[in-house]
Design a protein around this motif. Structure first.
Motif, PDB file in Angstrom:
ATOM      1  N   ILE A  74      46.312  23.595  20.952  1.00 54.26           N
ATOM      2  CA  ILE A  74      46.633  24.983  21.281  1.00 54.26           C
ATOM      3  C   ILE A  74      45.540  25.912  20.759  1.00 54.26           C
ATOM      4  N   GLU A  75      45.034  25.652  19.572  1.00 51.78           N
ATOM      5  CA  GLU A  75      43.927  26.464  19.057  1.00 51.78           C
ATOM      6  C   GLU A  75      42.734  26.389  19.995  1.00 51.78           C
ATOM      7  N   LYS A  76      42.455  25.198  20.515  1.00 49.16           N
ATOM      8  CA  LYS A  76      41.356  25.029  21.457  1.00 49.16           C
ATOM      9  C   LYS A  76      41.621  25.819  22.737  1.00 49.16           C
ATOM     10  N   LEU A  77      42.847  25.756  23.255  1.00 52.35           N
ATOM     11  CA  LEU A  77      43.202  26.517  24.458  1.00 52.35           C
ATOM     12  C   LEU A  77      43.027  28.020  24.245  1.00 52.35           C
ATOM     13  N   ILE A  78      43.492  28.501  23.103  1.00 49.21           N
ATOM     14  CA  ILE A  78      43.368  29.934  22.811  1.00 49.21           C
ATOM     15  C   ILE A  78      41.896  30.320  22.704  1.00 49.21           C
ATOM     16  N   HIS A  79      41.115  29.480  22.056  1.00 46.95           N
ATOM     17  CA  HIS A  79      39.679  29.739  21.928  1.00 46.95           C
ATOM     18  C   HIS A  79      39.017  29.785  23.310  1.00 46.95           C
ATOM     19  N   GLU A  80      39.318  28.816  24.166  1.00 46.96           N
ATOM     20  CA  GLU A  80      38.762  28.794  25.517  1.00 46.96           C
ATOM     21  C   GLU A  80      39.205  30.022  26.307  1.00 46.96           C
ATOM     22  N   TRP A  81      40.458  30.415  26.128  1.00 48.69           N
ATOM     23  CA  TRP A  81      40.976  31.592  26.837  1.00 48.69           C
ATOM     24  C   TRP A  81      40.205  32.833  26.410  1.00 48.69           C
ATOM     25  N   ARG A  82      39.991  32.975  25.103  1.00 50.61           N
ATOM     26  CA  ARG A  82      39.239  34.135  24.600  1.00 50.61           C
ATOM     27  C   ARG A  82      37.815  34.154  25.139  1.00 50.61           C
ATOM     28  N   LEU A  83      37.164  33.001  25.169  1.00 57.67           N
ATOM     29  CA  LEU A  83      35.812  32.930  25.723  1.00 57.67           C
ATOM     30  C   LEU A  83      35.825  33.289  27.204  1.00 57.67           C
ATOM     31  N   GLY A  84      36.856  32.875  27.893  1.00 58.53           N
ATOM     32  CA  GLY A  84      36.965  33.131  29.319  1.00 58.53           C
ATOM     33  C   GLY A  84      37.155  34.591  29.671  1.00 58.53           C
ATOM     34  N   VAL A  85      37.691  35.370  28.740  1.00 61.61           N
ATOM     35  CA  VAL A  85      37.945  36.788  29.026  1.00 61.61           C
ATOM     36  C   VAL A  85      36.640  37.498  29.379  1.00 61.61           C
ATOM     37  N   ASP A  86      35.617  37.356  28.547  1.00 57.98           N
ATOM     38  CA  ASP A  86      34.341  38.017  28.819  1.00 57.98           C
ATOM     39  C   ASP A  86      33.682  37.462  30.077  1.00 57.98           C
ATOM     40  N   GLU A  87      33.732  36.145  30.230  1.00 61.92           N
ATOM     41  CA  GLU A  87      33.124  35.513  31.399  1.00 61.92           C
ATOM     42  C   GLU A  87      33.820  35.986  32.677  1.00 61.92           C
ATOM     43  N   TYR A  88      35.149  36.059  32.636  1.00 59.76           N
ATOM     44  CA  TYR A  88      35.901  36.532  33.800  1.00 59.76           C
ATOM     45  C   TYR A  88      35.576  37.994  34.091  1.00 59.76           C
ATOM     46  N   ALA A  89      35.503  38.805  33.039  1.00 64.64           N
ATOM     47  CA  ALA A  89      35.200  40.236  33.235  1.00 64.64           C
ATOM     48  C   ALA A  89      33.846  40.411  33.925  1.00 64.64           C
ATOM     49  N   LYS A  90      32.857  39.656  33.502  1.00 67.14           N
ATOM     50  CA  LYS A  90      31.528  39.741  34.123  1.00 67.14           C
ATOM     51  C   LYS A  90      31.564  39.260  35.569  1.00 67.14           C
ATOM     52  N   ALA A  91      32.235  38.147  35.809  1.00 61.46           N
ATOM     53  CA  ALA A  91      32.314  37.605  37.166  1.00 61.46           C
ATOM     54  C   ALA A  91      33.076  38.558  38.081  1.00 61.46           C
ATOM     55  N   ASN A  92      34.136  39.144  37.586  1.00 66.88           N
ATOM     56  CA  ASN A  92      34.919  40.078  38.387  1.00 66.88           C
ATOM     57  C   ASN A  92      34.123  41.354  38.662  1.00 66.88           C
ATOM     58  N   ALA A  93      33.373  41.813  37.672  1.00 61.51           N
ATOM     59  CA  ALA A  93      32.531  42.995  37.866  1.00 61.51           C
ATOM     60  C   ALA A  93      31.475  42.727  38.940  1.00 61.51           C
ATOM     61  N   GLU A  94      30.888  41.536  38.910  1.00 58.22           N
ATOM     62  CA  GLU A  94      29.884  41.173  39.921  1.00 58.22           C
ATOM     63  C   GLU A  94      30.511  41.136  41.310  1.00 58.22           C
ATOM     64  N   LYS A  95      31.698  40.566  41.411  1.00 53.94           N
ATOM     65  CA  LYS A  95      32.397  40.510  42.699  1.00 53.94           C
ATOM     66  C   LYS A  95      32.680  41.928  43.209  1.00 53.94           C
ATOM     67  N   ASN A  96      33.174  42.778  42.333  1.00 49.16           N
ATOM     68  CA  ASN A  96      33.484  44.155  42.734  1.00 49.16           C
ATOM     69  C   ASN A  96      32.226  44.924  43.121  1.00 49.16           C
ATOM     70  N   TYR A  97      31.148  44.719  42.360  1.00 45.20           N
ATOM     71  CA  TYR A  97      29.884  45.384  42.672  1.00 45.20           C
ATOM     72  C   TYR A  97      29.398  44.977  44.068  1.00 45.20           C
ATOM     73  N   LEU A  98      29.386  43.673  44.331  1.00 42.10           N
ATOM     74  CA  LEU A  98      28.909  43.199  45.629  1.00 42.10           C
ATOM     75  C   LEU A  98      29.806  43.673  46.768  1.00 42.10           C
ATOM     76  N   THR A  99      31.100  43.759  46.505  1.00 42.35           N
ATOM     77  CA  THR A  99      32.027  44.264  47.517  1.00 42.35           C
ATOM     78  C   THR A  99      31.665  45.700  47.888  1.00 42.35           C
ATOM     79  N   GLU A 100      31.391  46.514  46.881  1.00 44.69           N
ATOM     80  CA  GLU A 100      31.034  47.914  47.141  1.00 44.69           C
ATOM     81  C   GLU A 100      29.616  48.028  47.703  1.00 44.69           C
ATOM     82  N   PHE A 101      28.681  47.233  47.185  1.00 42.80           N
ATOM     83  CA  PHE A 101      27.301  47.300  47.642  1.00 42.80           C
ATOM     84  C   PHE A 101      27.177  46.883  49.104  1.00 42.80           C
ATOM     85  N   ARG A 102      28.082  46.045  49.559  1.00 41.54           N
ATOM     86  CA  ARG A 102      28.088  45.613  50.960  1.00 41.54           C
ATOM     87  C   ARG A 102      28.093  46.832  51.889  1.00 41.54           C
TER      88      ARG A 102
END
Length: 113
Positions: free
Chosen positions: A5-33
């Motif tokens: 569970i500690e490993k899962l929580i750690h992975e989840w926390r790491l994923g938050v920043d990665e997801y935020a960046k990936a989602n921002a890129e998706k949103n940027y490209l959607t608007e830039f289109r």
């Protein structure tokens, strides 16, 4: 708390920043289109393309626009993959919590007898 569970929580926390960046890129490209379409339509007009429909066709079929769509597809795939990976971790943590609560309840119930 178990190591798993500690490993899962750690992975989840790491994923938050990665997801935020990936989602921002998706949103940027959607608007830039939209901007890319307008830029290419203006370019078509400069080249003498007369009607709005012809300029739109030029823009939508232009290699730069098609390349942007590929990038948008990749960004969406990454963003959604990360979102679901985080959701799975959340669900697994929730299951672990439920099991822990049930275990405590059983210990309390059997310990009272």
């Amino acid at each position: 708390m178990s190591d798993q569970i500690e490993k899962l929580i750690h992975e989840w926390r790491l994923g938050v920043d990665e997801y935020a960046k990936a989602n921002a890129e998706k949103n940027y490209l959607t608007e830039f289109r939209k901007s890319k379409k307008a830029i290419l339509m203006a370019k078509a007009q400069e080249q003498g393309v007369k009607t709005g429909q012809e300029r739109a066709t030029y823009a939508y079929s232009h290699p730069e626009y098609l390349e942007l769509l590929i990038g948008l597809r990749e960004a969406t795939e990454k963003s959604e993959g990360l979102r679901y990976r985080m959701k799975i971790a959340e669900e697994r943590i929730g299951i672990w919590r439920t099991k822990q609560a049930s275990s405590r309840k059983e210990q309390g119930h059997y310990g009272a007898g």
